[in-house]
Write an enzyme that holds these catalytic residues in place. Structure first.
Site, PDB file in Angstrom:
ATOM      1  N   GLN A   1       1.920  -5.968  -3.324  1.00  0.00           N
ATOM      2  CA  GLN A   1       2.371  -6.100  -1.944  1.00  0.00           C
ATOM      3  C   GLN A   1       3.657  -5.285  -1.728  1.00  0.00           C
ATOM      4  OE1 GLN A   1       1.277  -9.385  -3.580  1.00  0.00           O
ATOM      5  NE2 GLN A   1      -0.649  -8.521  -2.934  1.00  0.00           N
TER       6      GLN A   1
ATOM      7  N   GLY B   1      -4.618  -4.233  -3.819  1.00  0.00           N
ATOM      8  CA  GLY B   1      -5.581  -3.181  -4.107  1.00  0.00           C
ATOM      9  C   GLY B   1      -4.798  -1.940  -4.475  1.00  0.00           C
ATOM     10  N   HIS B   2      -4.772  -1.598  -5.752  1.00  0.00           N
ATOM     11  CA  HIS B   2      -3.965  -0.478  -6.235  1.00  0.00           C
ATOM     12  C   HIS B   2      -4.897   0.662  -6.638  1.00  0.00           C
ATOM     13  CE1 HIS B   2      -0.461  -3.439  -7.264  1.00  0.00           C
ATOM     14  NE2 HIS B   2      -0.777  -3.414  -5.989  1.00  0.00           N
TER      15      HIS B   2
ATOM     16  N   LYS C   1       1.752   2.269  -5.001  1.00  0.00           N
ATOM     17  CA  LYS C   1       2.276   1.720  -6.255  1.00  0.00           C
ATOM     18  C   LYS C   1       1.339   2.014  -7.420  1.00  0.00           C
ATOM     19  CE  LYS C   1       2.375  -2.369  -4.392  1.00  0.00           C
ATOM     20  NZ  LYS C   1       2.014  -2.016  -2.995  1.00  0.00           N
TER      21      LYS C   1
ATOM     22  N   ASP D   1       0.811  -1.222   0.000  1.00  0.00           N
ATOM     23  CA  ASP D   1       0.000   0.000   0.000  1.00  0.00           C
ATOM     24  C   ASP D   1       0.841   1.267   0.000  1.00  0.00           C
ATOM     25  OD1 ASP D   1      -2.230  -1.638   0.086  1.00  0.00           O
ATOM     26  OD2 ASP D   1      -2.290  -1.636   2.272  1.00  0.00           O
TER      27      ASP D   1
END
Ligand code: GDP
Ligand code: IMO
Ligand code: MG
Length: 423
Positions: free
Chosen positions: A224, A40-41, A16, A13
């Site tokens: 990640q 989750g981007h 990225k 988080d």
């Protein structure tokens, strides 16, 4: 731009997604190489928020090819609904701009169920997984009993392999007190997803090598973060893939000598979601960030644990990833802080560490050694050049980049594309 691997230098988080979206402007192809829909981007374009889980964050730019590589574990139902969700908000997704490796492994409902059950069994020692079935799916891959995308898109093979896997997993699930799965239902759902995804499926290794031969610039989108890496992270409080730079090679089939650069993304402070050691965890900064409505997980909505910037960890990340350039995000999160702390070493009894000890139990007992920086106490979100930033903010950025032992490349002062300063 040449071939660039982008990795998270902390616990995930780091921002990225935002940086990938920015860098995609100069790339031809964006490749996800590890993890699954545990990621989750977040990308903002204007006021529109996009959260990408499996589809590379490059999808939001026109005329870019996005690829899910062989190292990713794919939940096909999740992927189909992500593609449909993107299409609904006007993002074009077709085999012209999105391709899926035929050798990526498939996540099934028994993986998710096992993930959840194992967490229950672990009780207070749980990992705090995203419950997306990631660990059991990579476990099956290593045990050589996994199904791959080329099995998913072949109904005859899918039926034979899936029925055997469901038989075995139902025995395990029943022994754990969980409900067994219906083969009929799972087969129907997965067969339909396989049909939907078939046009996207290809040999992505050959595709990427052809692209390299044609001078394409490839951006490898890490998921990640370094300390969630199965080998280099705070095991067992990690995910189940190689999230670090080496994973980009094995997870895409592009060899090390074709990689030109590694970009590390890190926040100007530290966050972690899930259990496991976080040496600089601190309620002052946690309360501050949560109070601003920040630092809630993009995948699970959980409040992220927060702490001061940990340069022992980020320097270690430079070492294992070979980070050349740094993108430092969320500088604006510190805009109101009077005195900012930065961890420069860990103390454990009489021992002092300037690297992250491998033993998670030792790391959990480590006490951070801090240096202090005077805060700039000015909003930074409107800055557009490095010179627009308060001098104390510039000094802070230079100091944490120096401690991380890499070059300061980008400073990010908000979620938007325009809130990006190339230094
Ligand atoms: P990822 O998993 O590394 O892509 O990061 P996430 O998307 O899970 O979390 C990063 C969060 O920070 C998202 O909500 C982003 O929109 C946000 N973000 C990224 N960079 C900045 C920044 O410089 N400032 C602010 N305020 N938010 C940012
Ligand atoms: P992005 O790509 C932050 C964490 C989980 C848990 C551990 C194992 O958005 O940075 P898993 O479901 O993978 O078995 O969970 O890893 N985790 C993440 N934390 N960002 C992520 O992805 C994460 N993906 C997994 O919270 O602690
Ligand atoms: Mg995330």
């Amino acid at each position: 731009m040449a071939n660039t691997i982008l990795v998270g230098a902390q616990w995930g988080d780091e921002g990225k997604g935002k940086i990938i979206d920015v860098l995609t402007e100069q790339a031809d192809i964006v490749v996800r190489y590890a993890g699954g829909n545990n990621a989750g981007h977040t990308v903002y374009i204007g006021r529109q928020k996009y959260v990408l889980h499996l589809v590379p964050s490059g999808i939001l730019r026109k005329n870019k090819l996005c690829v899910i590589g062989n190292g990713v574990v794919v939940d096909p139902l999740g992927l189909v609904s992500e593609i449909e969700g993107l299409k609904k908000i006007g993002v074009k997704v077709s085999p012209k701009n999105f391709l899926l490796s035929e050798t990526a492994h498939v996540v099934f409902p028994y993986h998710r169920e096992l993930d959840a059950q194992r967490e229950v069994i672990k009780g207070k020692n749980k990992i705090g997984t995203t419950k997306r079935g990631i660990g059991p799916a990579y476990g099956d891959k290593a045990a050589r009993v996994g199904l791959r995308v080329n099995d998913l898109v072949d109904p005859v093979r899918l039926e034979a392999k899936l029925s055997a896997r469901i038989k075995e997993n139902n025995i395990v699930l029943k022994s754990l007190g969980a409900k067994p799965l219906s083969f009929k239902k799972v087969f129907a759902d997965y067969n339909a997803a396989g049909k939907y995804l078939k046009p996207f499926v290809t040999n992505t290794v050959v595709l990427l090598h052809n692209a390299i031969r044609n001078q394409a610039d490839i951006l490898f989108e890490g998921a990640q973060g370094t300390f969630l890496d199965i080998d280099h992270g705070t095991y067992p409080f990690v995910t189940s893939s190689n999230t670090t730079a080496g994973g980009a090679c094995t997870g895409s089939g592009v060899p090390p000598h074709r990689m030109d650069r590694v970009v590390g993304v890190m926040k100007a402070y530290t966050t972690r979601v899930g259990e496991g050691p976080l040496p600089t965890e601190n309620s002052e900064i946690s309360d501050l960030l949560h109070g601003m409505g920040r630092e809630f997980g993009a995948t699970t909505g959980r409040a992220r644990r927060c702490g001061w910037f940990d340069s022992v960890a980020t320097r270690h990340a430079t070492m294992v990833n070979g980070i050349d350039d740094l993108a430092i995000t969320n500088l604006d999160g510190l805009d109101t802080v009077e005195t900012i702390k930065v961890c420069v070493a860990y103390r454990h009894g009489r021992k002092q560490y300037d690297f992250v000890p491998n033993d998670a139990e030792i790391l959990a007992q480590c006490v951070p050694v801090y240096v202090e920086f005077e805060g700039w106490r000015t909003p930074t979100d409107k800055a557009r050049t490095f010179k627009d930033l308060p001098i104390k903010a510039r000094e802070y950025l230079k100091a944490i980049a120096g401690l991380t032992d890499a070059n300061l490349f980008i400073a990010s002062i908000g979620p938007g594309r325009d809130q990006t300063i190339f230094v």
